[in-house]
Design an enzyme around this catalytic site. Structure first.
Site, PDB file in Angstrom:
ATOM      1  N   ASP A 133       5.702  -2.573   0.256  1.00  0.00           N
ATOM      2  CA  ASP A 133       4.669  -2.469  -0.789  1.00  0.00           C
ATOM      3  C   ASP A 133       5.356  -2.437  -2.158  1.00  0.00           C
ATOM      4  OD1 ASP A 133       2.097  -1.980   0.800  1.00  0.00           O
ATOM      5  OD2 ASP A 133       3.491  -0.534   1.659  1.00  0.00           O
ATOM      6  N   LYS A 137       2.559  -1.518 -10.459  1.00  0.00           N
ATOM      7  CA  LYS A 137       2.205  -0.883 -11.739  1.00  0.00           C
ATOM      8  C   LYS A 137       3.281   0.136 -12.085  1.00  0.00           C
ATOM      9  CE  LYS A 137      -2.729  -1.459 -11.334  1.00  0.00           C
ATOM     10  NZ  LYS A 137      -3.874  -0.906 -10.648  1.00  0.00           N
TER      11      LYS A 137
HETATM   12  C1  LIG Z   1       3.026  -5.012   2.135  1.00  0.00           C
HETATM   13  S1  LIG Z   1       2.989  -4.566   3.825  1.00  0.00           S
HETATM   14  C2  LIG Z   1       4.040  -5.790   4.588  1.00  0.00           C
HETATM   15  C3  LIG Z   1       3.771  -5.955   6.041  1.00  0.00           C
HETATM   16  C4  LIG Z   1       4.600  -7.025   6.770  1.00  0.00           C
HETATM   17  N1  LIG Z   1       6.020  -6.700   6.771  1.00  0.00           N
HETATM   18  C5  LIG Z   1       4.370  -8.385   6.178  1.00  0.00           C
HETATM   19  O1  LIG Z   1       5.269  -8.901   5.499  1.00  0.00           O
HETATM   20  O2  LIG Z   1       3.291  -8.962   6.417  1.00  0.00           O
HETATM   21  C6  LIG Z   1       4.007  -3.126   3.865  1.00  0.00           C
HETATM   22  C7  LIG Z   1       3.835  -2.290   5.112  1.00  0.00           C
HETATM   23  O3  LIG Z   1       4.772  -1.228   5.062  1.00  0.00           O
HETATM   24  C8  LIG Z   1       4.179  -0.066   5.612  1.00  0.00           C
HETATM   25  N2  LIG Z   1       4.908   1.113   5.103  1.00  0.00           N
HETATM   26  C9  LIG Z   1       5.141   1.441   3.824  1.00  0.00           C
HETATM   27  N3  LIG Z   1       5.858   2.562   3.736  1.00  0.00           N
HETATM   28  C10 LIG Z   1       6.091   2.965   5.017  1.00  0.00           C
HETATM   29  C11 LIG Z   1       6.769   4.069   5.587  1.00  0.00           C
HETATM   30  N4  LIG Z   1       7.354   4.991   4.825  1.00  0.00           N
HETATM   31  N5  LIG Z   1       6.796   4.176   6.921  1.00  0.00           N
HETATM   32  C12 LIG Z   1       6.192   3.235   7.705  1.00  0.00           C
HETATM   33  N6  LIG Z   1       5.548   2.158   7.223  1.00  0.00           N
HETATM   34  C13 LIG Z   1       5.486   2.020   5.890  1.00  0.00           C
HETATM   35  C14 LIG Z   1       2.731  -0.137   5.157  1.00  0.00           C
HETATM   36  O4  LIG Z   1       1.892   0.617   5.986  1.00  0.00           O
HETATM   37  C15 LIG Z   1       2.466  -1.651   5.255  1.00  0.00           C
HETATM   38  O5  LIG Z   1       1.923  -1.991   6.507  1.00  0.00           O
END
Ligand SMILES: C[S@@+](CC[C@H](N)C(=O)[O-])C[C@H]1O[C@@H](n2cnc3c(N)ncnc32)[C@H](O)[C@@H]1O
Length: 225
Positions: A133, A137
């Site tokens: 993610d 911002k």
């Molecule tokens: C922007 S999405 C990208 C998903 C996938 N890798 C893609 O490229 O389609 C980021 C993912 O990271 C997960 N995520 C973020 N921080 C995390 C954490 N500390 N532990 C586990 N999952 C996390 C979120 O739930 C989300 O599903």
């Protein structure tokens, strides 16, 4: 109730996404086989997987289609994929089952806690983080996963010569990632051309969204020295 000052800043927001029937059934029926519960004991990879292949953790698998594809290609490596969102967990459980993958399991929990509590030091061959993610911002930048404390944590968990591969389509995040790794004595850069995607990484769902918005994509790989 006021938010406690000690509450950790998380890199995700847990949304109650709606589960399809297929995903809900996947969670109900397949979790006992493919989901590793979060606990304060370390993961015993050799008890969980049939082969003694490389130990690779993927953080933030999203819907998990790419994760399953990579595990299907790199059959000699073992993967533990971590995310918090139920729809993705349900989807990936079904994928593991359909493809009969013996080298992929899931942990549904905060990856930072999993690394701290469940991963033995100097045990990982690699960490994959595809499209974390971006929290683009300015006021949200503090929620980004890849910051100095995270580098310190994974430097303990990676083996010598283990690698971390991060892909992102946010230029500002890519530059910040490259800067903090370059400044850290525990890592050296592996790939100098950030715009060349390694062949083992298929395009992900989030990547396609970014590319459709006209974003470039960085594949950044650093090795633990
Ligand atoms: C922007 S999405 C990208 C998903 C996938 N890798 C893609 O490229 O389609 C980021 C993912 O990271 C997960 N995520 C973020 N921080 C995390 C954490 N500390 N532990 C586990 N999952 C996390 C979120 O739930 C989300 O599903």
């Amino acid at each position: 109730m006021p938010i406690s000052k000690n509450r950790p800043i998380r890199s995700y927001v847990l949304r109650q996404g709606r589960l399809t029937k297929f995903q809900a059934n996947g969670i109900k029926l397949l979790s006992p086989m493919y989901l590793i519960p979060f606990e304060s004991n370390t993961i015993k990879w050799d008890n969980i997987f049939e082969n003694k292949g490389k130990k690779i953790i993927e953080i933030g698998f999203g819907m998990g289609d790419t994760t399953a594809e990579i595990a299907e290609t790199l059959t000699k490596s073992n993967f533990i994929a971590i995310d918090v969102h139920p729809p993705g967990v349900g989807n990936l459980l079904n994928k593991i089952n359909e493809k009969e993958l013996k080298n992929l399991k899931i942990i549904q929990y905060d990856a930072v806690e999993v690394l701290k509590k469940m991963v033995i030091n100097k045990s990982l061959d690699a960490i994959h983080i595809f499209f974390p993610d971006p929290w683009h911002k300015k006021r949200h930048n503090k929620r980004r996963l890849i910051q100095e404390p995270f580098l310190e944590l994974i430097s303990k968990k990676l083996k010598k010569n283990g690698y971390i591969h991060i892909a992102t389509d946010w230029e500002d995040y890519a530059n910040s990632i490259i800067n903090i790794f370059n400044k850290n004595e525990f890592y050296k850069i592996k790939n100098s051309n950030f715009f060349k995607k390694p062949s083992y990484r298929p395009k992900t769902k989030y990547e396609n969204r970014g590319v459709n918005l006209g974003h470039k994509v960085w594949d950044i790989i650093f090795v633990k020295v």
